[in-house]
Scaffold this motif. Structure first.
Motif, PDB file in Angstrom:
ATOM      1  N   PHE A   1      -8.684  13.689   3.476  1.00  0.00           N
ATOM      2  CA  PHE A   1      -8.821  12.821   4.733  1.00  0.00           C
ATOM      3  C   PHE A   1      -8.156  11.736   3.809  1.00  0.00           C
ATOM      4  O   PHE A   1      -7.281  10.758   5.191  1.00  0.00           O
ATOM      5  N   ILE A   2      -7.814  11.867   2.765  1.00  0.00           N
ATOM      6  CA  ILE A   2      -7.205  11.098   2.518  1.00  0.00           C
ATOM      7  C   ILE A   2      -5.374  10.987   2.010  1.00  0.00           C
ATOM      8  O   ILE A   2      -5.042  10.420   1.253  1.00  0.00           O
ATOM      9  N   THR A   3      -5.105  12.536   2.076  1.00  0.00           N
ATOM     10  CA  THR A   3      -3.625  12.849   1.511  1.00  0.00           C
ATOM     11  C   THR A   3      -2.564  11.811   2.566  1.00  0.00           C
ATOM     12  O   THR A   3      -3.046  12.194   4.072  1.00  0.00           O
TER      13      THR A   3
ATOM     14  N   GLY B   1      -1.096   9.853  -0.629  1.00  0.00           N
ATOM     15  CA  GLY B   1      -2.494  10.101  -0.886  1.00  0.00           C
ATOM     16  C   GLY B   1      -3.184   8.933  -1.505  1.00  0.00           C
ATOM     17  O   GLY B   1      -2.577   7.996  -2.138  1.00  0.00           O
ATOM     18  N   SER B   2      -4.482   9.236  -2.073  1.00  0.00           N
ATOM     19  CA  SER B   2      -5.130   8.312  -2.540  1.00  0.00           C
ATOM     20  C   SER B   2      -5.775   8.716  -3.994  1.00  0.00           C
ATOM     21  O   SER B   2      -6.043   9.707  -3.569  1.00  0.00           O
ATOM     22  N   GLN B   3      -5.886   8.258  -4.801  1.00  0.00           N
ATOM     23  CA  GLN B   3      -7.462   8.019  -5.665  1.00  0.00           C
ATOM     24  C   GLN B   3      -6.638   9.416  -6.142  1.00  0.00           C
ATOM     25  O   GLN B   3      -7.332  10.652  -6.352  1.00  0.00           O
ATOM     26  N   ILE B   4      -5.183   9.766  -6.948  1.00  0.00           N
ATOM     27  CA  ILE B   4      -4.110  10.665  -7.369  1.00  0.00           C
ATOM     28  C   ILE B   4      -4.356  10.115  -9.214  1.00  0.00           C
ATOM     29  O   ILE B   4      -4.192   9.267  -9.270  1.00  0.00           O
TER      30      ILE B   4
ATOM     31  N   MET C   1      13.290   2.325   1.524  1.00  0.00           N
ATOM     32  CA  MET C   1      12.366   3.770   2.320  1.00  0.00           C
ATOM     33  C   MET C   1      11.208   3.408   1.637  1.00  0.00           C
ATOM     34  O   MET C   1      11.161   3.041   0.514  1.00  0.00           O
ATOM     35  N   HIS C   2      10.408   3.951   1.951  1.00  0.00           N
ATOM     36  CA  HIS C   2       8.966   4.061   1.808  1.00  0.00           C
ATOM     37  C   HIS C   2       8.615   5.525   1.621  1.00  0.00           C
ATOM     38  O   HIS C   2       8.050   5.919   2.553  1.00  0.00           O
ATOM     39  N   CYS C   3       7.422   5.092   0.531  1.00  0.00           N
ATOM     40  CA  CYS C   3       6.448   6.486   0.682  1.00  0.00           C
ATOM     41  C   CYS C   3       5.035   6.412   0.158  1.00  0.00           C
ATOM     42  O   CYS C   3       4.913   5.396  -0.430  1.00  0.00           O
TER      43      CYS C   3
HETATM   44  N1  LLP Z   1      -0.171   2.619   0.766  1.00  0.00           N
HETATM   45  C1  LLP Z   1       0.311   2.942   2.028  1.00  0.00           C
HETATM   46  C2  LLP Z   1       0.050   3.192   3.351  1.00  0.00           C
HETATM   47  C3  LLP Z   1      -1.316   3.627   2.332  1.00  0.00           C
HETATM   48  O1  LLP Z   1      -2.102   4.167   3.268  1.00  0.00           O
HETATM   49  C4  LLP Z   1      -2.729   3.021   1.331  1.00  0.00           C
HETATM   50  C5  LLP Z   1      -3.548   3.806   1.659  1.00  0.00           C
HETATM   51  C6  LLP Z   1      -2.824   2.748   0.341  1.00  0.00           C
HETATM   52  C7  LLP Z   1      -1.028   1.732  -0.054  1.00  0.00           C
HETATM   53  C8  LLP Z   1      -3.153   1.778  -0.967  1.00  0.00           C
HETATM   54  O2  LLP Z   1      -4.183   3.277  -1.535  1.00  0.00           O
HETATM   55  P1  LLP Z   1      -4.470   3.055  -3.266  1.00  0.00           P
HETATM   56  O3  LLP Z   1      -4.454   2.867  -4.214  1.00  0.00           O
HETATM   57  O4  LLP Z   1      -5.371   1.793  -2.515  1.00  0.00           O
HETATM   58  O5  LLP Z   1      -5.183   4.213  -2.896  1.00  0.00           O
HETATM   59  N2  LLP Z   1     -10.556   4.862   2.580  1.00  0.00           N
HETATM   60  C9  LLP Z   1      -9.864   5.670   1.704  1.00  0.00           C
HETATM   61  C10 LLP Z   1      -8.455   5.842   1.082  1.00  0.00           C
HETATM   62  C11 LLP Z   1      -7.324   5.353   2.347  1.00  0.00           C
HETATM   63  C12 LLP Z   1      -6.343   4.625   2.017  1.00  0.00           C
HETATM   64  C13 LLP Z   1      -5.750   4.592   3.047  1.00  0.00           C
HETATM   65  N3  LLP Z   1      -4.188   4.612   2.402  1.00  0.00           N
HETATM   66  C14 LLP Z   1     -11.027   5.670   0.310  1.00  0.00           C
HETATM   67  O6  LLP Z   1     -11.789   5.106   1.245  1.00  0.00           O
HETATM   68  O7  LLP Z   1     -10.890   6.159  -0.112  1.00  0.00           O
END
Ligand code: LLP
Length: 442
Positions: free
Chosen positions: A167-169, A209-212, A204-206
């Motif tokens: 769900f978070i990729t 995912g999260s929690q990698i 550009m941006h990408c």
């Molecule tokens: N940049 C973009 C475009 C994003 O979509 C996200 C997170 C981040 C940065 C920040 O990612 P982080 O460094 O926090 O991993 N609700 C889920 C996490 C969803 C993340 C959504 N996008 C959770 O509770 O694990």
């Protein structure tokens, strides 16, 4: 037991955060209470910035504020020289209310409305991260009708599948976010944007995912984007000045999690970008990143008071707390794991295996399936660690539970950052039938 940041134990055997006794905090502010270790947030912010600096790379570190959005945290982010990633008019409004420097605000989202985009123009924010073709049309329409400039980045999906919860990729091809890098959509977006009179395409941006926990996925993503940047230069003579590689750096929720030091991700990014641009003779772009969780996740701790307990013989003992899925949806939504301590008796042996349940009318409302506590009894203060990211920001009022208060602790001092919701707050938007009939509202 693993402590985070400034957490420690005082002479009374109580957990302290930022030099403040958590049992005192529970008494002063009530529970559930989310306590932030602000020194840890600052330390993380500085570590990201320092790593770029020592690699000699121009960078912006944008706090992905969906992790926890509030006026006070935006003020701290501003003090630390961070930029800000917002994803809605609401987050932008909060940033404006906090007086956040507009030129360091980056606006994300896969379905920004016309109104939200106009608001971004009104506030002259630093950059809109364009996600799709409809948005290109909207941004052009607004820029042309106002004759106003706007910086943009093109968000792309590099086709990298990082190992994290499904769900978070977000970096893989089948994603609702961004333009596909391989099937021609990113090129088409580029053609529509690169020579517009009011739109400054920065690059550009990408976000993959999260929690990698690994750097490989970031390297692959960076390589894919840099390849594309080179091809745009070769074909159109266009040079990107910004490469935004998103967030997603993992943190340690439990001992199974083995995150790298945040600087390891940044190091790897800087290395790849420096070496690829050098060999392609491409001017080094600024690198932007957007950490959310890794800036604020382990800086947050939630305090609860324990209430009822139920033993299911030979199976488990439930210890219920005064919050639950309303203030932390992550266990129910992602199967996320947490650890906890008995904050009023930290030094006692934590040998009682229990399930910490919330107070919502839902069997799945369990915060920790297997927690080890110090012989739990009613009225204990439990501290659940690592609740700083995506807890308060994803909180709900299910069962009409008021949202908790949020407190910042630093250098032995505490201050309220978000008030606890009251019952009055809960019915603030409700309309009684009589009021509607009287025409008191429309
Ligand atoms: N940049 C973009 C475009 C994003 O979509 C996200 C997170 C981040 C940065 C920040 O990612 P982080 O460094 O926090 O991993 N609700 C889920 C996490 C969803 C993340 C959504 N996008 C959770 O509770 O694990």
């Amino acid at each position: 037991m693993h402590f985070y940041g400034t957490q420690s134990v005082n002479g009374k055997g109580h957990l302290t955060i930022g030099g403040v006794d958590t049992v005192d905090l529970a008494q002063i502010y009530g529970t559930p209470l989310i306590v932030y270790d602000i020194a840890l947030f600052r330390e993380r912010a500085r570590a990201f910035k320092e790593t770029f600096k020592s690699a000699g790379v121009q960078a912006q570190v944008a706090y992905a504020s969906k992790a926890f959005s509030s006026i006070a945290i935006y003020e701290v982010a501003q003090q630390e020289g961070l930029s800000l990633d917002v994803v809605s008019g609401g987050e932008l409004y909060t940033a404006v209310a906090a007086g956040f420097p507009r030129e360091r605000i980056h606006f994300h989202g896969n379905n920004k409305s016309f109104m939200e985009l106009q608001y971004a123009f009104d506030e002259k924010i630093g950059c809109i991260v364009i996600d799709n073709f409809s948005e290109i049309a909207l941004v052009k329409e607004i820029a042309e009708s106002r004759k106003e400039n706007m910086n943009v980045l093109i968000r792309v999906t590099p086709g990298v599948h990082a190992s994290t919860h499904d769900f978070i990729t977000t970096g893989q091809e089948d994603s609702k976010f961004g333009f596909d890098l391989k099937n021609g959509q990113a090129d088409e977006a580029f053609r529509q944007l690169h020579d517009h009179p009011y739109i400054q395409l920065l690059g550009m941006h990408c976000h993959i995912g999260s929690q990698i926990f690994e750097t490989d996925a970031f390297r692959l993503a960076a390589e894919a984007l840099l390849d594309k940047m080179e091809s745009w230069r070769d074909e159109y003579g266009f040079v990107c000045t910004v490469l935004n590689l998103g967030g997603g750096f993992g943190i340690r929720y439990t001992e199974e999690d083995r995150p790298l030091h945040p600087s390891a991700y940044v190091d790897e990014m800087a290395k790849v970008v420096l070496s690829m641009t050098r060999s392609a003779n491409y001017p080094m772009p600024e690198i932007w990143i957007e950490p959310g969780r890794s800036l604020i996740g382990d800086a947050g701790t939630t305090l609860y008071t324990t209430g009822s307990m139920k033993e299911v013989p030979n199976i488990r003992t439930y210890v219920a707390v005064d919050g639950g899925m309303t203030d932390n949806i992550r266990p129910a939504l992602y199967g996320a794991k947490y650890t906890a301590v008995t904050a009023n008796r930290v030094n006692d042996a934590h040998e009682d295996k229990v399930t910490i349940a919330g107070k919502c009318c839902e069997s799945g409302d369990k915060l920790i399936e297997e927690a080890y506590l110090a012989s739990p009894s009613e009225g204990d203060i439990l501290a659940v660690f690592c609740t700083g990211a995506y807890n308060y920001s994803m909180a709900s009022n299910y069962n009409r539970l008021p949202k908790p208060a949020v407190v910042f602790c630093e250098n032995g001092e505490h201050r309220l950052a978000v008030r606890r919701e009251t019952y009055e707050d809960l019915i603030r938007l409700d309309l009684s039938l009589q009021a509607v009939e009287r025409g008191a509202v429309n």
